[in-house]
Design a protein around this motif. Structure first.
Motif, PDB file in Angstrom:
ATOM      1  N   ALA A  96       0.576  -1.307   0.106  1.00  0.00           N
ATOM      2  CA  ALA A  96      -0.304   0.177   0.345  1.00  0.00           C
ATOM      3  C   ALA A  96       0.932   1.256   0.434  1.00  0.00           C
ATOM      4  CB  ALA A  96      -1.313   0.047   0.921  1.00  0.00           C
ATOM      5  N   THR A  97       0.095   2.112  -0.234  1.00  0.00           N
ATOM      6  CA  THR A  97       1.487   3.493  -0.264  1.00  0.00           C
ATOM      7  C   THR A  97       1.732   4.546   0.880  1.00  0.00           C
ATOM      8  OG1 THR A  97      -0.769   4.894  -0.968  1.00  0.00           O
ATOM      9  CG2 THR A  97       0.236   3.816  -2.708  1.00  0.00           C
ATOM     10  N   SER A  98       0.820   3.959   1.937  1.00  0.00           N
ATOM     11  CA  SER A  98       0.792   3.861   3.392  1.00  0.00           C
ATOM     12  C   SER A  98       0.494   2.792   4.186  1.00  0.00           C
ATOM     13  CB  SER A  98      -0.554   4.953   3.917  1.00  0.00           C
ATOM     14  OG  SER A  98      -1.601   4.348   3.701  1.00  0.00           O
ATOM     15  N   ASN A  99       1.412   3.639   5.846  1.00  0.00           N
ATOM     16  CA  ASN A  99       1.518   2.642   6.238  1.00  0.00           C
ATOM     17  C   ASN A  99       0.345   2.298   7.641  1.00  0.00           C
ATOM     18  OD1 ASN A  99       4.147   1.644   5.979  1.00  0.00           O
ATOM     19  ND2 ASN A  99       4.693   2.835   8.267  1.00  0.00           N
TER      20      ASN A  99
END
Lengths: 224, 224
Positions: free
Chosen positions: B217-220
């Motif tokens: 994904a593009t974020s934690n």
């Protein structure tokens, strides 16, 4: 059972920005195999002096490119039975990013080449290069890595253009500035501004002296 | 100049969840140095048969732990003059994550140990283990990695507990479910539900057959 020990080399993808594009430093091989060909700077581990592979990488970068890079990280290890005609071999590969060198070190033994034009290199060096470029682009989305591409003094606009040139994409100015603030690795140089030209003077920045080599954010920059 | 070739080994951090905690698979050394000690499964590269280090890692995992892992990735290469008493050596290290094995393979030569209690291991194996656990925790924040820890059929609740046990932190249920949907690596098993107990039956899921080994994904995930 005892097996022949693999050949071990350390190879380095050295990256900088020139004319708005990522370039890799290449050295000319002075022995077989691939005598005379341009390859990634590399060499054997000197087991009598290198404490570890990191030290071997720093030594090779110094000897072959005349450079010391504050950012020199392991990329991955490439290996195989057939990648080197001399036998089963293994390359502990590193990548470094440096500001565009002042004073051309290029010559008979070293040159810069645009990474996008480098489709074929001896051994599996094209694959190593591709892996490093992907890593640098991916880290640019969530870290402070491109700060290592900047000269000693730079504007926020120049830093944003550097991010954009690495990514090959545009970034939203406000989102970019929020990110840089969050990463907290650069600081204003008191009283220092750009001068001349038709633009307003812009604040100059520098790396913070004690900032870690890399700081990361918890999300990727959105690219336009 | 010619230099002595380094010793090359391949070592594997094999991780699973048991009793809600990450465990590492250890094997007992049957030769010096560190004869009889428990270490990470490892071995020499067999230059006559291993095509590359990845193949060596898969072979060692099969021979020493009796396992095939769909997720077996290079971690990094550890090296140095002094990490092995036999000379300048280099370990190409891998990590694998597997569901809790059914039927205890443990015995004289193999056992599972909780990673948080493993402070000292021969060579630099404690450092290799620590690096792998950090990598797995960090990837858990932004990828589908923990799905490899699940049995063939599982509920969304069990998958969330697995993420939480790896992280040692709690996750918001709605955010977690959005993330799993976004990663798109699991699917409902038509008509299959948990049964018994005092709970409502819950939908069972499985890995998608053609999902890649890892999706990111593009974020934690925010941890609570």
């Amino acid at each position: 059972m005892d097996f022949e020990r693999p050949i071990v080399t350390v190879d380095i993808v050295l990256l900088t920005l020139r004319d708005s594009h990522l370039h890799a430093g290449l050295t000319r091989r002075d022995k077989a195999p691939a005598l005379g060909a341009w390859t990634l700077p590399g060499g054997w581990v000197h087991t009598d002096q290198d404490q570890d592979a990191d030290e071997a990488a720093a030594r090779i970068l110094r000897d072959k490119a005349g450079l010391v890079s504050p950012y020199l990280e392991q990329l991955r290890t490439f290996s195989g039975m057939h990648r080197d005609s001399r036998g089963w071999s293994l390359s502990v590969s590193y990548y470094a990013v440096v500001p565009e060198p002042v004073g051309e070190p290029a010559g008979e033994r070293f040159r810069w080449a645009p990474v996008d034009g480098l489709r074929s290199l001896p051994f599996d060096h094209a694959q190593i290069l591709r892996t490093a470029v992907e890593r640098v682009r991916s880290k640019t989305l969530y870290s402070s890595l491109p700060v290592h591409l900047m000269p000693a003094e730079f504007t926020l606009g120049a830093l944003q253009r550097t991010y954009e040139q690495v990514l090959g994409a545009t970034l939203d100015k406000r989102g970019f500035r929020r990110r840089i603030e969050e990463l907290d690795v650069i600081e204003e140089i008191p009283g220092a501004f750009t001068s001349g030209g038709s633009h307003r003077p812009a604040q100059l920045y520098r790396k913070k002296a004690h900032a870690p080599a890399l700081k990361t954010a918890t999300s990727n920059l959105p690219v336009g």
